[in-house]
Design a protein around this motif. Sequence first.
Motif, short mmCIF file in Angstrom:
data_model
loop_
_atom_site.label_atom_id
_atom_site.label_comp_id
_atom_site.label_asym_id
_atom_site.label_seq_id
_atom_site.Cartn_x
_atom_site.Cartn_y
_atom_site.Cartn_z
N SER A 1 -23.66 -3.63 25.89
CA SER A 1 -22.72 -2.97 26.79
C SER A 1 -23.51 -1.99 27.68
CB SER A 1 -21.66 -2.23 25.98
OG SER A 1 -22.26 -1.41 25.01
N LYS B 1 -30.88 2.65 28.21
CA LYS B 1 -29.73 3.06 27.39
C LYS B 1 -30.06 4.17 26.41
CE LYS B 1 -27.06 0.18 25.24
NZ LYS B 1 -25.61 0.14 25.43
N ASN C 1 -23.73 1.03 28.74
CA ASN C 1 -23.50 2.46 28.60
C ASN C 1 -24.72 3.09 27.93
OD1 ASN C 1 -22.09 0.73 26.37
ND2 ASN C 1 -22.78 2.59 25.34
N SER D 1 -18.07 2.20 25.88
CA SER D 1 -18.43 1.02 26.69
C SER D 1 -17.73 1.07 28.05
CB SER D 1 -18.02 -0.26 25.96
OG SER D 1 -18.80 -0.43 24.81
N HIS E 1 -19.62 5.64 16.89
CA HIS E 1 -20.11 4.74 17.92
C HIS E 1 -19.00 4.66 18.96
CE1 HIS E 1 -23.46 2.05 18.68
NE2 HIS E 1 -22.63 1.26 19.31
MG MG Z 1 -22.36 -1.29 22.87
#
Ligand code: MG
Length: 346
Positions: free
Chosen positions: A145, A58, A147, A153, A238
């Motif tokens: 998540s 990630k 992503n 997400s 975010h």
């Molecule tokens: Mg997340």
Amino acid sequence: MATHIWPIDAIQPEMKLLKQAADLLRLGGLVAIPTETVYGLAAHALQPEAVLRIFEAKGRPATNPLIVHVIDQAAARPLVQDWPAIAETLAKQFWPGPLTFILPRSSMVPDVVTGGGPTVALRCPAHPVIHGLLRACGFPLAAPSANRSTRISPTRAEHVVKDLDDRIDAILDAGPCPYGLESTIVDLTCTPVRILRPGPIGAEALKPWIPVAPMAKHGPTLSVPRTPLRSPGMMPRHYAPQTPLIFISDAPTNWSKILEDVQRGRRIGILAMGSETTYPKLPNLIIESMPMEAPRYAACLYDCLHHLDAAGLDLICVESPPQTEEWRAVHDRLSRAAATEIPGQT
Ligand code: MG
Ligand code: TXA
């Protein structure tokens, strides 16, 4: 590493596929899985090397802790120092479901999962695929998540492929996630308990069961202290598309300028409330008509943002949904996705 994509039934997941995924996870693999909120990127929560691979895939800072997913209350208890009465009450009422508890961790939880912190996030998910997978595994799964860090997400397997193809071992593809926004996170280490991240289960749903500290009236909890962060992923920017995003209401003086720019060929996307709104019909103005009810809006928000983000736009403009309690989680995510300045407009 080639990423396997395994289509799986969302309601009655095939046991053979669940076993296959569980074997991979037992050996330290990374598997993206559907939950009722968003797709998660799972690893064996008690294998530090496997969990480390999540952070690598990630590009996530090691200080940002992960949620540990468990099959039930009994599986949660060994992961915490103590299982307080409020956890018992909330689990009875809302598990399995989109509610994550923060509690003091036990020594069983590896440091890498909690970012070295004293607490652990626990969630018992309801989606039949992750639920069946947890049963087939017999061990807890750490899963953020699925992503790249700070991006939107994923609510569909295609979104996971876009961000993580060739970086993870497999994806279980069960189609779209029903809620479409991440779980509600409640901090059970303080009294009254605090909602750290608004989500599908709102304060009003929790209040009949436990006292909940009031949140700021409107908008997201943007004033998070820099260090130490109470919930490290709760940074202002975010869940963000790569295309700059603004609220139309925040830019009244800019709006006529934006329309002028559209006339001149600038490519702009609009997240509109309902379909009544009239905008000029221009090839470089893409309108997404969003549902007027909060749960339906939430369910398709990330999919629309993924779609607009892939369209190579210069700017995404959002019509603000109502400022009521049922829209809180949507506002929270939209505000985090918003850019702080309008490119070419500052
Ligand atoms: Mg997340
Ligand atoms: O719905 C969800 O919660 C999804 C699915 C996959 O379960 N998961 C998810 O995970 O959204 P993630 O990592 O993307 O977001 C979890 C948030 C992060 O902001 C993280 O900082 C916070 O939870 N968190 C994790 N452990 C924590 C802890 N011990 N204390 C405070 N915040 C924590």
